[in-house]
Design a protein around this motif. Structure first.
Motif, mmCIF file in Angstrom:
data_model
loop_
_atom_site.group_PDB
_atom_site.id
_atom_site.type_symbol
_atom_site.label_atom_id
_atom_site.label_comp_id
_atom_site.label_asym_id
_atom_site.label_seq_id
_atom_site.Cartn_x
_atom_site.Cartn_y
_atom_site.Cartn_z
ATOM 1 N N MET A 7 0.776 -1.233 0.002
ATOM 2 C CA MET A 7 0.060 0.026 0.051
ATOM 3 C C MET A 7 0.786 1.301 0.188
ATOM 4 O O MET A 7 1.905 1.288 0.883
ATOM 5 N N SER A 8 0.354 2.371 -0.956
ATOM 6 C CA SER A 8 1.057 3.349 -0.957
ATOM 7 C C SER A 8 -0.216 4.507 -0.927
ATOM 8 O O SER A 8 -1.264 4.210 -1.029
ATOM 9 N N LEU A 9 -0.105 5.611 -0.919
ATOM 10 C CA LEU A 9 -0.922 6.762 -0.920
ATOM 11 C C LEU A 9 -1.656 6.786 -2.175
ATOM 12 O O LEU A 9 -2.886 6.813 -2.110
ATOM 13 N N GLU A 10 -0.949 6.372 -3.378
ATOM 14 C CA GLU A 10 -1.664 6.262 -4.519
ATOM 15 C C GLU A 10 -2.343 5.106 -4.688
ATOM 16 O O GLU A 10 -3.483 5.185 -5.008
ATOM 17 N N ALA A 55 5.413 3.815 1.454
ATOM 18 C CA ALA A 55 4.595 2.551 1.203
ATOM 19 C C ALA A 55 4.905 1.649 2.230
ATOM 20 O O ALA A 55 6.056 1.237 2.724
ATOM 21 N N LYS A 56 3.937 0.675 2.674
ATOM 22 C CA LYS A 56 4.136 -0.364 3.455
ATOM 23 C C LYS A 56 3.060 -1.815 3.079
ATOM 24 O O LYS A 56 2.188 -1.801 2.280
ATOM 25 N N MET A 90 -7.682 -2.819 -7.467
ATOM 26 C CA MET A 90 -6.447 -2.169 -7.197
ATOM 27 C C MET A 90 -5.164 -2.655 -7.425
ATOM 28 O O MET A 90 -4.263 -2.171 -8.379
ATOM 29 N N VAL A 91 -4.907 -3.766 -7.016
ATOM 30 C CA VAL A 91 -3.545 -4.759 -7.627
ATOM 31 C C VAL A 91 -3.424 -4.668 -9.039
ATOM 32 O O VAL A 91 -2.404 -4.554 -9.513
ATOM 33 N N ARG A 94 -3.018 -0.962 -10.462
ATOM 34 C CA ARG A 94 -1.646 -0.318 -10.178
ATOM 35 C C ARG A 94 -0.447 -1.177 -9.537
ATOM 36 O O ARG A 94 0.474 -0.601 -9.391
ATOM 37 N N GLY A 95 -0.468 -2.215 -9.988
ATOM 38 C CA GLY A 95 0.628 -3.200 -9.863
ATOM 39 C C GLY A 95 0.751 -3.219 -8.454
ATOM 40 O O GLY A 95 2.189 -3.723 -8.308
ATOM 41 N N GLY A 96 -0.043 -3.310 -7.419
ATOM 42 C CA GLY A 96 0.395 -3.930 -6.247
ATOM 43 C C GLY A 96 0.499 -5.089 -5.930
ATOM 44 O O GLY A 96 -0.184 -5.796 -6.637
ATOM 45 N N MET A 97 1.476 -5.532 -5.108
ATOM 46 C CA MET A 97 1.737 -7.027 -5.059
ATOM 47 C C MET A 97 0.932 -7.568 -3.949
ATOM 48 O O MET A 97 0.970 -7.009 -2.805
#
Length: 104
Positions: A7-10, A55-56, A90-91, A94-97
């Motif tokens: 997770m990031s703000l974006e 990001a976390k 979202m993943v 935005r390519g969040g893992m």
């Protein structure tokens, strides 16, 4: 299965938009506070403050998400889970893992 997501703000902004698509009848403030609980923060303000520092990786907590909404009188179907569906989108967007937690 327990999942962690980067997770990031974006990413949080993308997730907010996705939750609006899945839960249009839930007030905005309740959606974002439920989102914060579902990501392991106590408040949305705490989520923003923590992510402002970087990001976390966060463990998803679907039960905390639904409990927050239920406590405020919102009945939300858990099948499929709008929280998990919004996170999955979202993943993809935005390519969040998203990683399964070992030992779960």
């Amino acid at each position: 299965v327990s999942l962690s997501v980067w997770m990031s703000l974006e990413q949080a902004e993308v997730l907010k938009r996705e939750l609006r698509r899945w839960l249009p009848s839930v007030k905005h403030s309740h959606r974002i506070e439920a989102m914060a609980r579902g990501l392991g923060w106590q408040t949305y303000a705490a989520l923003r403050a923590d992510l402002a520092r970087g990001a976390k990786m966060r463990l998803l907590d679907d039960q905390a998400f639904f409990a927050y909404l239920a406590a405020r009188g919102f009945v939300v179907s858990a099948d499929p889970s709008p929280f998990c569906e919004a996170v999955a989108r979202m993943v993809c967007l935005r390519g969040g893992m998203a990683l399964p937690e070992s030992g779960a």
